[in-house]
Design an enzyme around this catalytic site. Structure first.
Site, mmCIF file in Angstrom:
data_model
loop_
_atom_site.group_PDB
_atom_site.id
_atom_site.type_symbol
_atom_site.label_atom_id
_atom_site.label_comp_id
_atom_site.label_asym_id
_atom_site.label_seq_id
_atom_site.Cartn_x
_atom_site.Cartn_y
_atom_site.Cartn_z
ATOM 1 N N ILE A 1 -3.492 4.328 -74.278
ATOM 2 C CA ILE A 1 -2.692 3.436 -73.328
ATOM 3 C C ILE A 1 -3.654 3.382 -72.160
ATOM 4 O O ILE A 1 -4.132 4.198 -71.667
ATOM 5 C CB ILE A 1 -1.515 4.363 -72.967
ATOM 6 C CG1 ILE A 1 -0.624 3.264 -72.088
ATOM 7 C CG2 ILE A 1 -1.869 5.696 -72.288
ATOM 8 C CD1 ILE A 1 1.123 3.875 -71.666
ATOM 9 N N ALA A 2 -3.354 2.109 -71.898
ATOM 10 C CA ALA A 2 -4.297 1.631 -70.681
ATOM 11 C C ALA A 2 -3.548 0.251 -69.947
ATOM 12 O O ALA A 2 -3.378 -0.574 -70.646
ATOM 13 C CB ALA A 2 -5.855 1.196 -70.918
ATOM 14 N N GLU B 1 -2.709 13.413 -75.261
ATOM 15 C CA GLU B 1 -3.678 14.058 -74.674
ATOM 16 C C GLU B 1 -3.878 13.220 -73.371
ATOM 17 O O GLU B 1 -4.040 11.893 -73.321
ATOM 18 C CB GLU B 1 -4.971 14.401 -75.364
ATOM 19 C CG GLU B 1 -5.030 15.063 -76.528
ATOM 20 C CD GLU B 1 -4.684 14.273 -77.831
ATOM 21 O OE1 GLU B 1 -3.849 15.088 -78.755
ATOM 22 O OE2 GLU B 1 -4.572 13.275 -78.076
ATOM 23 N N ASN C 1 -6.508 12.756 -64.347
ATOM 24 C CA ASN C 1 -5.819 11.710 -64.392
ATOM 25 C C ASN C 1 -4.602 12.044 -63.791
ATOM 26 O O ASN C 1 -3.408 11.805 -64.549
ATOM 27 C CB ASN C 1 -5.938 11.143 -65.575
ATOM 28 C CG ASN C 1 -5.498 9.498 -65.556
ATOM 29 O OD1 ASN C 1 -4.801 9.170 -64.781
ATOM 30 N ND2 ASN C 1 -5.585 8.749 -66.837
ATOM 31 N N TYR D 1 3.619 10.527 -67.419
ATOM 32 C CA TYR D 1 4.077 11.131 -68.216
ATOM 33 C C TYR D 1 5.358 12.056 -68.311
ATOM 34 O O TYR D 1 6.283 12.337 -68.801
ATOM 35 C CB TYR D 1 2.850 11.859 -69.041
ATOM 36 C CG TYR D 1 1.942 10.874 -69.746
ATOM 37 C CD1 TYR D 1 2.294 9.507 -69.848
ATOM 38 C CD2 TYR D 1 0.602 11.273 -69.691
ATOM 39 C CE1 TYR D 1 1.017 8.737 -70.415
ATOM 40 C CE2 TYR D 1 -0.592 10.222 -69.841
ATOM 41 C CZ TYR D 1 -0.272 9.205 -70.345
ATOM 42 O OH TYR D 1 -1.215 8.260 -70.529
#
Length: 151
Positions: free
Chosen positions: A77-78, A111, A116, A123
Site C-alpha cells: 500500500i502506498a 507487514e 513507519n 493500521y
C-alpha cells in the site's frame, strides 16, 4: 476549473508506469518490479486498486488472498508523498475491509517497517494489532512488524 475528488478503481496494466513511480518514491530499494506489478494486476488471486485524481494515479493497494486460508494480505500500500494527509490511506484501508468481507476473509494481515509510525498508526486505527516481528525483513536490514485484523 473545479478539482475532481480522488476515486478508487481497479488497476489495469496501463497503470503500471504510474504505479512504479509511486513505488519508487515510497520504497526505493524495497520496490517491486514492472513484472511483479503485472502479475499482481492480472494473474494473482487478490485485488489491486488505485486512487486516481483527474488523470494522475496518486495511491494504490495490492491485496492477495492466501490460497488454502481465509486470510487477505495487504501486500503493498502506498500514497505518493505529494498527496499524503488527504485520508487516502484511510480510504484504501476501507476498500481493503470491503474486499475482505467480499472474500469472506477471517483475517487481514500485513507487514510494516518498524520505523513507519504513520502507517502503524493508520493500521491500528483500523483495528490491526501487532502480533510479531519479522527480523531483517527489509532491504536495509530493518525489521517488519507483523500485524493482523480479525474480521
Amino acid at each position: 476549473m473545479m478539482e475532481t475528488e480522488p476515486y478508487i478503481r481497479k488497476a489495469e496494466l496501463a497503470d503500471i508506469p504510474a504505479i512504479l513511480e509511486i513505488e519508487q518514491v515510497c520504497f526505493q530499494e524495497d520496490s517491486f518490479s514492472k513484472q511483479q506489478f503485472a502479475y499482481l494486476i492480472v494473474r494473482s488471486k487478490g485485488a489491486f486498486y488505485v486512487v486516481q485524481e483527474e488523470d494522475r494515479l496518486i495511491a494504490y493497494v495490492s491485496l492477495l488472498f492466501h490460497e488454502g486460508t481465509r486470510y487477505l494480505r495487504v501486500y503493498s500500500i502506498a500514497v505518493h508523498p505529494d498527496f499524503r494527509g488527504k485520508s487516502l490511506g484511510q480510504r484504501l484501508m476501507e476498500q481493503t475491509v470491503r474486499v475482505a468481507y467480499e472474500y469472506k476473509a477471517e483475517k487481514i494481515t500485513l507487514e510494516v517497517k518498524e520505523s513507519n509510525t504513520p502507517a502503524i498508526g493508520l493500521y491500528m486505527k483500523n483495528g490491526f494489532i501487532p502480533t510479531g516481528i519479522k527480523p531483517h525483513y527489509y532491504h536495509d536490514g530493518s525489521d517488519a512488524i507483523y500485524m493482523q485484523r480479525t474480521m
